[in-house]
Design a protein around this motif. Structure first.
Motif, PDB file in Angstrom:
ATOM      1  N   UNK A 289     -10.616  22.093  26.886  1.00 26.10           N
ATOM      2  CA  UNK A 289     -11.547  21.858  27.886  1.00 26.10           C
ATOM      3  C   UNK A 289     -11.937  20.553  27.762  1.00 26.10           C
ATOM      4  N   UNK A 290     -11.819  19.522  28.798  1.00 28.44           N
ATOM      5  CA  UNK A 290     -12.322  18.229  28.861  1.00 28.44           C
ATOM      6  C   UNK A 290     -11.393  17.375  28.217  1.00 28.44           C
ATOM      7  N   UNK A 291     -11.644  16.096  27.702  1.00 28.93           N
ATOM      8  CA  UNK A 291     -10.901  15.208  26.951  1.00 28.93           C
ATOM      9  C   UNK A 291     -10.467  15.683  25.603  1.00 28.93           C
ATOM     10  N   UNK A 292      -9.227  15.144  25.227  1.00 32.27           N
ATOM     11  CA  UNK A 292      -8.793  15.698  23.816  1.00 32.27           C
ATOM     12  C   UNK A 292      -9.216  14.663  22.648  1.00 32.27           C
ATOM     13  N   UNK A 293      -9.347  13.378  23.258  1.00 29.53           N
ATOM     14  CA  UNK A 293     -10.039  12.525  22.316  1.00 29.53           C
ATOM     15  C   UNK A 293     -11.249  11.995  22.587  1.00 29.53           C
ATOM     16  N   UNK A 294     -12.135  11.715  21.839  1.00 29.24           N
ATOM     17  CA  UNK A 294     -13.509  11.334  22.309  1.00 29.24           C
ATOM     18  C   UNK A 294     -13.752  10.141  20.971  1.00 29.24           C
ATOM     19  N   UNK A 295     -14.208   8.898  21.672  1.00 24.70           N
ATOM     20  CA  UNK A 295     -14.531   7.942  21.057  1.00 24.70           C
ATOM     21  C   UNK A 295     -15.808   7.501  21.402  1.00 24.70           C
ATOM     22  N   UNK A 296     -16.645   7.167  20.310  1.00 24.22           N
ATOM     23  CA  UNK A 296     -18.068   6.750  20.447  1.00 24.22           C
ATOM     24  C   UNK A 296     -18.239   5.256  19.980  1.00 24.22           C
ATOM     25  N   UNK A 297     -18.403   4.324  20.994  1.00 17.79           N
ATOM     26  CA  UNK A 297     -18.530   2.832  20.261  1.00 17.79           C
ATOM     27  C   UNK A 297     -20.152   2.559  20.363  1.00 17.79           C
TER      28      UNK A 297
END
Ligand code: SF4
Length: 491
Positions: A289-297
Motif C-alpha cells: 500500500x502506497x510508496x515502497x520507499x520513503x525519504x524524509x529530508x
C-alpha cells in the motif's frame, strides 16, 4: 522553465512597480477581502478560539524549546517504520540530497505536492539543472508553473491572476507540458478545474516519484501530515513508488493529540473551512500500500539560527495559514512578489530576514515593509507578535549587532543609508531629556510654521517623496494643556 526569487530587488523598488499595476491591485483586493471575511466568520463560530490560539502558541513554544529531543525521537520513529531520514543543513544540501535520491530511481520526472519548503530552497530549478522535470499538481501552483511565474501567496500562489488570465495560460501553455487544454476552454471555474484535472491525471498515473512537504510531523510515531483541499496531494502521496518529503525542522509536534489543536486552527484560519477536505497521514512505508520507499529530508536552512534569537524565534511557530497576508494593507497593495521570497506578506517580512540574515539589501528592507498596524498579530492563530519581531529586526538592521548566521556568532554591521535616521533619533533623544529646551523649540517651531518647507532636503527627501510632511501646530500639546487645565496641571 522554473523561475526563482534570486536577484530580486529590495522591497521599496519592487513595490514601487507593483503598486502601479491596477489589475494586480484589483485582483488582490477582491481575493484578500473575500478570504478575510470568510475567515472572520469561521473563527467567530468557536467560543474557545482564544484558548485554542493560546494552546497552539504554547505547544509550538514548548516543542521549539526541546526541538533537539523531538527531532531525534522523530528520526527514530520514521526509521523504525521503514523510512530513511536525511539531514539538510541548507538549501544546497537539501537540493543535492533530493536530486541524488531521484537519480537513484532512474526516473527523470517527479510529481509534487504543494510545498513551501521546496519553494524556499528552489528545488524545481535545481532538479531542472540535473535534467529532472518537476510537475506541480496543486491547481494554483500549476497555474504559476505553466506561466513561468512565481507564487505570490502562501495558500493561493496564483492570487495575482484572475480567471481570464488563467484561461489564457491554460490555452497557451498546457500543450507544452503534456495534455493540451480542451478546445473552447472558458473561464468558468468548473471548466478550468476540469482542464487541470485532465492535464494532471496522466502525470499522476505515469509518475514513479512524488515530492512533498508536510504541515506537521508527529515525533512519537514518525507520522507526517499533509493538509489540502483538492485531493491532488493525496494522489502524489499514494501513487508513486518513491516518496521524498522535504520538511522544515520546526514542523515537529510531539504527539498525535497535539494535532487536535492545529487541525482546528489551520483550516479556519487559511481557507475558512471548519475542517479541511483532505488530511493525509503516513508513517514510514506499508506493505502493498502506497510508496515502497520513503525519504524524509529534514531542512534547517537558517532555522536553528532563528531559534537562537529569543525575540525572533516566535516566527517558527508559523503554520503557514496565510491569515496575516489577507489582512495586511501593505501586502494587499504591493503583492507577494515584492517580498522577494517564497514567504510573502507579514510572515515573510520576519521570516526571510531571519532564515537568510539581513545581509542583503532585499532582506534588510523587509522588516520595513509594514505599517505596524498589528492586524497580522490579531489574526495569527498561533499568536506570533509580528510587529514586535518587525521592530526587533529593524533595530538589527539600523544598529547592527550580534546574530547567529549558519551556526556562527557574528556581529552584523549597521545597514548603509540609515545614518541620517540614527542621527535624527539621537538628536530627538537628546532633546527629550531637556524639557525646557524642547518647550522653547516647540514654541519657535509654532511661530515659524509658515516658513517650514513641505519637503525635506538632503537624505530626508526620499521620506517626503511618498508622504506629506506633517504641519507643525500653532500651539504645542503641552501649551494647550496648560492653557486649558491651568499652570499646575501636568500633561
Ligand atoms: S504568521 Fe500566523 S497568520 Fe501568518 S501565516 Fe503564519 S500562522 Fe498564519
Amino acid at each position: 522553465m522554473n523561475a526563482t526569487y534570486l536577484g530580486m530587488p529590495a522591497f521599496p523598488r519592487a513595490a514601487a512597480v507593483s503598486t502601479r499595476d491596477e489589475r494586480l491591485r484589483g485582483n488582490l483586493r477582491h481575493a484578500t477581502h473575500t478570504i478575510r471575511a470568510k475567515r472572520a466568520s469561521a473563527v467567530a463560530e468557536l467560543a474557545d478560539w482564544p484558548a485554542l490560539r493560546a494552546a497552539g502558541a504554547a505547544l509550538k513554544d514548548r516543542t521549539l524549546r526541546h526541538l533537539d529531543h523531538y527531532l531525534e525521537q522523530l528520526e527514530a520513529a520514521v526509521t523504525a517504520a521503514g523510512g530513511r531520514v536525511h539531514w539538510a543543513v541548507d538549501a544546497d544540501d537539501a537540493n543535492r540530497i533530493v536530486t541524488e535520491l531521484v537519480r537513484a530511481t532512474g526516473e527523470t520526472e517527479v510529481v509534487k505536492v504543494k510545498s513551501m519548503a521546496t519553494q524556499e530552497i528552489g528545488l524545481n530549478a535545481a532538479l531542472a539543472e540535473a535534467g529532472i522535470s518537476a510537475y506541480e499538481t496543486d491547481l494554483a501552483e500549476l497555474i504559476v508553473q505553466l506561466a513561468e511565474d512565481l507564487p505570490s501567496h502562501l495558500l493561493v500562489p496564483a492570487i495575482h491572476r484572475n480567471r481570464g488570465e488563467i484561461r489564457d495560460i491554460f490555452r497557451r501553455e498546457m500543450s507544452r507540458w503534456g495534455r493540451a487544454a480542451p478546445e473552447g476552454l472558458t473561464d468558468r471555474p468548473a471548466d478550468l478545474a476540469e482542464a487541470a484535472r485532465l492535464h494532471l491525471r496522466e502525470k499522476f498515473l505515469r509518475a514513479k516519484v512524488g515530492v512533498s512537504g508536510a504541515n506537521f510531523m508527529v515525533a512519537e510515531t514518525g507520522t507526517l501530515v499533509v493538509v489540502e483541499s483538492e485531493g491532488n496531494g493525496r494522489m502524489c502521496l499514494t501513487l508513486p513508488e518513491t516518496l521524498i518529503s522535504v520538511v522544515g525542522i520546526e514542523k515537529t509536534v510531539p504527539t498525535w493529540q497535539d494535532l487536535e489543536v492545529f487541525l482546528q486552527l489551520l483550516p479556519r484560519s487559511s481557507t475558512a473551512e471548519r475542517m479541511n477536505p483532505y488530511t493525509s497521514t503516513w508513517t514510514g512505508t506499508t506493505d502493498e500500500d502506497g510508496p515502497r520507499d520513503f525519504h524524509l529530508v529534514l531542512l534547517d536552512n537558517g532555522r536553528t539560527d532563528t531559534l537562537a534569537d529569543t525575540v525572533g524565534r516566535q516566527a517558527l511557530r508559523c503554520i503557514r495559514c496565510s491569515a496575516c497576508l489577507n489582512v495586511c494593507p501593505v501586502y494587499e497593495r504591493a503583492g507577494g512578489h515584492a517580498y522577494g521570497s517564497a514567504y510573502p506578506g507579514p510572515i515573510g517580512a520576519i521570516l526571510s530576514p531571519q532564515l537568510r540574515s539581513t545581509a542583503s539589501e532585499l532582506d534588510a528592507s523587509l522588516p520595513f515593509a509594514s505599517s505596524l498596524c498589528g492586524a497580522c498579530y490579531e489574526v495569527c492563530p498561533v499568536a506570533i507578535d509580528i510587529p514586535e519581531v518587525l521592530v526587533h529586526l529593524r533595530e538589527r538592521v539600523v544598529e547592527g549587532g550580534p546574530a547567529t548566521v549558519r551556526g556562527e556568532k557574528v556581529v552584523l554591521r549597521p545597514a548603509k543609508g540609515h545614518a541620517a535616521e540614527r542621527a535624527a533619533m539621537r538628536a530627538a533623544g537628546w532633546a527629550f531629556q531637556r524639557p525646557g529646551l524642547l518647550r522653547a523649540g516647540q514654541r519657535l517651531a509654532g511661530r515659524t510654521r509658515r516658513l517650514h518647507p513641505r519637503r525635506l532636503p538632503g537624505p530626508g527627501r526620499a521620506w517626503t517623496d511618498t508622504r506629506d510632511l506633517p504641519a507643525v501646530p500653532q500651539e504645542s500639546f503641552r501649551d494647550w494643556w496648560q492653557r486649558t487645565r491651568g499652570q499646575g496641571a501636568a500633561p
